[in-house]
Write a protein that holds these residues in place. Structure first.
Motif, PDB file in Angstrom:
ATOM      1  N   VAL A 228      -6.252  44.902  30.793  1.00  0.00           N
ATOM      2  CA  VAL A 228      -5.176  44.779  30.052  1.00  0.00           C
ATOM      3  C   VAL A 228      -4.128  45.499  30.437  1.00  0.00           C
ATOM      4  N   SER A 229      -4.174  46.883  30.625  1.00  0.00           N
ATOM      5  CA  SER A 229      -3.110  47.812  31.359  1.00  0.00           C
ATOM      6  C   SER A 229      -2.418  47.366  32.555  1.00  0.00           C
ATOM      7  N   GLN A 230      -3.117  46.605  33.507  1.00  0.00           N
ATOM      8  CA  GLN A 230      -2.696  46.302  34.666  1.00  0.00           C
ATOM      9  C   GLN A 230      -1.908  45.009  34.393  1.00  0.00           C
ATOM     10  N   ILE A 231      -2.187  43.948  33.515  1.00  0.00           N
ATOM     11  CA  ILE A 231      -1.527  42.797  33.168  1.00  0.00           C
ATOM     12  C   ILE A 231      -0.226  43.371  32.531  1.00  0.00           C
ATOM     13  N   ALA A 232      -0.182  44.297  31.603  1.00  0.00           N
ATOM     14  CA  ALA A 232       0.927  44.681  30.695  1.00  0.00           C
ATOM     15  C   ALA A 232       1.976  45.280  31.716  1.00  0.00           C
ATOM     16  N   GLU A 233       1.562  45.977  32.623  1.00  0.00           N
ATOM     17  CA  GLU A 233       2.458  46.801  33.792  1.00  0.00           C
ATOM     18  C   GLU A 233       3.133  45.596  34.547  1.00  0.00           C
ATOM     19  N   ALA A 234       2.348  44.778  34.962  1.00  0.00           N
ATOM     20  CA  ALA A 234       2.526  43.683  35.778  1.00  0.00           C
ATOM     21  C   ALA A 234       3.931  42.741  35.119  1.00  0.00           C
ATOM     22  N   GLY A 235       3.311  42.461  33.960  1.00  0.00           N
ATOM     23  CA  GLY A 235       4.506  41.718  33.062  1.00  0.00           C
ATOM     24  C   GLY A 235       5.886  42.360  32.943  1.00  0.00           C
ATOM     25  N   LYS A 236       5.615  43.791  32.728  1.00  0.00           N
ATOM     26  CA  LYS A 236       6.908  44.343  32.558  1.00  0.00           C
ATOM     27  C   LYS A 236       7.738  44.603  33.757  1.00  0.00           C
ATOM     28  N   MET A 237       6.959  44.774  34.953  1.00  0.00           N
ATOM     29  CA  MET A 237       7.608  44.936  36.253  1.00  0.00           C
ATOM     30  C   MET A 237       8.428  43.430  36.514  1.00  0.00           C
ATOM     31  N   LEU A 238       7.815  42.470  36.347  1.00  0.00           N
ATOM     32  CA  LEU A 238       8.228  40.951  36.821  1.00  0.00           C
ATOM     33  C   LEU A 238       9.505  40.645  35.798  1.00  0.00           C
ATOM     34  N   LEU A 239       9.322  41.027  34.518  1.00  0.00           N
ATOM     35  CA  LEU A 239      10.259  40.752  33.658  1.00  0.00           C
ATOM     36  C   LEU A 239      11.814  41.655  33.875  1.00  0.00           C
ATOM     37  N   ALA A 240      11.514  42.667  34.302  1.00  0.00           N
ATOM     38  CA  ALA A 240      12.612  43.735  34.802  1.00  0.00           C
ATOM     39  C   ALA A 240      13.069  43.255  36.085  1.00  0.00           C
ATOM     40  N   SER A 241      12.523  42.458  36.942  1.00  0.00           N
ATOM     41  CA  SER A 241      12.771  42.103  38.133  1.00  0.00           C
ATOM     42  C   SER A 241      13.945  41.173  38.302  1.00  0.00           C
ATOM     43  N   THR A 242      14.605  40.804  39.399  1.00  0.00           N
ATOM     44  CA  THR A 242      15.541  39.534  39.650  1.00  0.00           C
ATOM     45  C   THR A 242      14.853  38.311  40.074  1.00  0.00           C
ATOM     46  N   LEU A 243      13.719  38.197  39.670  1.00  0.00           N
ATOM     47  CA  LEU A 243      12.811  37.019  39.976  1.00  0.00           C
ATOM     48  C   LEU A 243      13.548  36.029  38.708  1.00  0.00           C
ATOM     49  N   THR A 244      13.344  34.685  38.971  1.00  0.00           N
ATOM     50  CA  THR A 244      13.764  33.690  38.139  1.00  0.00           C
ATOM     51  C   THR A 244      12.636  32.737  37.768  1.00  0.00           C
ATOM     52  N   PRO A 245      11.559  33.126  37.321  1.00  0.00           N
ATOM     53  CA  PRO A 245      10.618  32.246  36.700  1.00  0.00           C
ATOM     54  C   PRO A 245      10.751  31.330  35.888  1.00  0.00           C
ATOM     55  N   THR A 246      10.255  29.854  35.919  1.00  0.00           N
ATOM     56  CA  THR A 246      10.424  29.080  34.910  1.00  0.00           C
ATOM     57  C   THR A 246       9.255  28.887  33.690  1.00  0.00           C
ATOM     58  N   ALA A 247       8.127  29.889  34.168  1.00  0.00           N
ATOM     59  CA  ALA A 247       7.187  30.128  33.499  1.00  0.00           C
ATOM     60  C   ALA A 247       6.720  31.346  33.620  1.00  0.00           C
ATOM     61  N   LEU A 248       6.324  32.395  32.481  1.00  0.00           N
ATOM     62  CA  LEU A 248       5.557  33.608  32.938  1.00  0.00           C
ATOM     63  C   LEU A 248       4.542  33.390  31.586  1.00  0.00           C
ATOM     64  N   GLU A 249       3.364  33.333  31.723  1.00  0.00           N
ATOM     65  CA  GLU A 249       2.272  33.095  30.766  1.00  0.00           C
ATOM     66  C   GLU A 249       1.084  34.011  30.791  1.00  0.00           C
ATOM     67  N   TYR A 250       0.928  34.861  29.867  1.00  0.00           N
ATOM     68  CA  TYR A 250      -0.107  35.661  29.601  1.00  0.00           C
ATOM     69  C   TYR A 250      -1.061  34.865  29.101  1.00  0.00           C
ATOM     70  N   VAL A 251      -2.477  34.983  29.783  1.00  0.00           N
ATOM     71  CA  VAL A 251      -3.650  34.033  29.445  1.00  0.00           C
ATOM     72  C   VAL A 251      -4.925  34.971  29.210  1.00  0.00           C
ATOM     73  N   SER A 252      -5.222  34.765  28.024  1.00  0.00           N
ATOM     74  CA  SER A 252      -6.607  35.780  27.587  1.00  0.00           C
ATOM     75  C   SER A 252      -7.782  35.676  28.414  1.00  0.00           C
ATOM     76  N   ALA A 253      -8.268  36.804  28.534  1.00  0.00           N
ATOM     77  CA  ALA A 253      -9.430  36.818  29.314  1.00  0.00           C
ATOM     78  C   ALA A 253     -10.507  35.685  29.290  1.00  0.00           C
TER      79      ALA A 253
END
Length: 435
Positions: A228-253
């Motif tokens: 959970v902590s790793q995915i939360a940190e990964a999402g935070k970093m990607l959303l703050a980056s200059t990347l332009t994804p068309t989808a960014l989806e969290y998927v439950s374990a």
């Protein structure tokens, strides 16, 4: 009485007695009705907008409750109706009216299947940037009525952001329209946003106009898995980056496990652009996260497309015993924590930028599913969010408030409903607070 009156407006072949409808459709309609309610007498399928308007005017005059539908793929979403005399289907109001490829707009009849529209637009290398539930059966009108957008919301926004014009029949049978066929249209009230997610309680759509987008030539998806902590940190970093994804989806374990993709929570990041761009962005995704100690796998070509189809199909109908489908939302920074709170056995996925998503609960009659829903709803509300039940057996919907709305806008909703449908014939008692 209802059938005899309708035969003065439409052909007898356009009227189908309820018991003569296909069994699957009967079951879907029954799930939209209160168990104590009488079944509708028939379904009428007008072949023209004018015939639809006459049918609605007749219902208004006689005070008959109407259950509006397209192909009935989502007719059982939301609350339970009662007092319904007839079902009105727009499935024969279909076809593309105009695809202005140069202006990037698409106008079509409300009963047009989404899949048909996408096939038409593909010939011009364009598409509607929506990914609705039950996309093989969904109609454009049903997508607007339920505000059903899907994974692409990350890049393109929801239905309300892409809808630029509507025509509809009011509850009294009078035609009305709003917006237009150009993207820059700001005059008057924003009826498109008002009708999006109104579940057919304000009027019956006859025509819609959407923005169109160029078809991206390539796609690549990075699937990240971790705790959970790793995915939360990964999402935070990607959303703050200059990347332009068309989808960014969290998927439950739990969903990752059901898809045979491990037992940890997932973060699916999709890029759609030129081949060079998606390849570079996928590599940069892995590079940005190299200090988070997560697992990352890159999917491309046919494997990439199949990946999202599997997730969509699984969330729509994973297996028997999963009859409960909910729409869930929290502030985006709480999406991962929300997935960590879902009941044991449930599966869910949530958009990273909006904090919206879908959840499937396992269901067995007699088990305290309603208590689990209430507990998760309470958590969502503490995170400035909500949990709405879309699909569920009527017996369960009778035990809980499917909408769970606790805001202060109900009086305004009620005033709007009274202005648009003063006799309360459109989807009676199905919306928030029994509107």
């Amino acid at each position: 009485m209802v059938v005899n009156s309708l035969e003065t407006i439409v052909d007898a072949a356009d009227i189908v007695a309820f018991e003569q409808l296909p069994q699957q459709r009967q079951q879907k309609i029954k799930k939209a009705l209160s168990p104590r309610a009488s079944l509708p007498e028939c379904m009428v399928v007008p072949q023209t907008p004018e015939a639809l308007a006459e049918v609605v005017a007749l219902a208004y005059k006689n005070g008959w409750g109407i259950l509006p539908t397209g192909n009935s793929s989502k007719i059982d979403w939301g609350g339970l109706a009662s007092g319904v005399k007839l079902i009105v289907s727009t499935e024969r109001l279909c076809g593309v009216v105009e695809h202005a490829a140069g202006d990037l707009t698409l106008t079509a009849a409300a009963g047009t299947p989404f899949a048909e529209v996408q096939a038409t637009m593909a010939a011009e290398n364009q598409f509607l940037a929506l990914d609705p539930t039950y996309r093989d059966r969904a109609t454009l009108g049903g997508m607007v009525a339920t505000a059903d957008s899907g994974f692409l919301r990350q890049r393109y926004g929801g239905v309300r952001d892409q809808l630029i014009g509507i025509s509809f029949v009011r509850s009294d049978g009078v035609f009305a329209k709003a917006g237009g066929r150009v993207v820059k249209n700001v005059a008057g009230y924003d009826m498109m946003k008002l009708f999006t997610g109104s579940y057919g309680t304000l009027g019956i759509l006859t025509q819609v106009t959407f923005r169109a987008y160029p078809m991206p030539p390539a796609a690549t998806t990075v699937v990240i898995s971790g705790d959970v902590s790793q995915i939360a940190e990964a999402g935070k970093m990607l959303l703050a980056s200059t990347l332009t994804p068309t989808a960014l989806e969290y998927v439950s374990a739990s969903a990752m496990a059901q898809l045979d993709m491990g037992n940890e929570m997932g973060l699916w990041v999709r890029f759609q652009s030129t081949p060079e761009s998606v390849e570079e962005q996928a590599k940069n995704t892995v590079k940005i996260l190299e200090n988070v100690s997560i697992n990352a796998q890159i999917y491309g070509d046919a494997n990439e497309s199949d990946l999202w189809k599997r997730l969509s199909t699984f969330m729509e109908s994973p297996s028997p015993g999963w009859e409960i489908l909910g729409k869930i939302g929290v502030k985006p920074t709480s999406a991962v924590a929300c997935l960590d709170q879902i009941p044991k056995g449930a599966i869910a996925c949530m958009r990273g930028r909006s904090g919206l998503g879908r959840i499937r609960f396992p269901y067995q009659e007699g088990q305290p599913t309603s208590d689990e829903i209430k507990r998760l709803r309470a958590f969502c509300e503490t995170e400035r969010g909500f949990l709405t039940i879309l699909e569920a057996p009527p017996a369960l919907k009778n035990q809980i408030d499917v909408w769970g709305y606790s805001g202060n806008a109900f009086s305004w909703m009620e005033k709007i409903k009274n202005q648009f449908d003063d006799r309360k014939i459109l989807n009676p008692y199905r919306f928030v607070g029994g509107i």
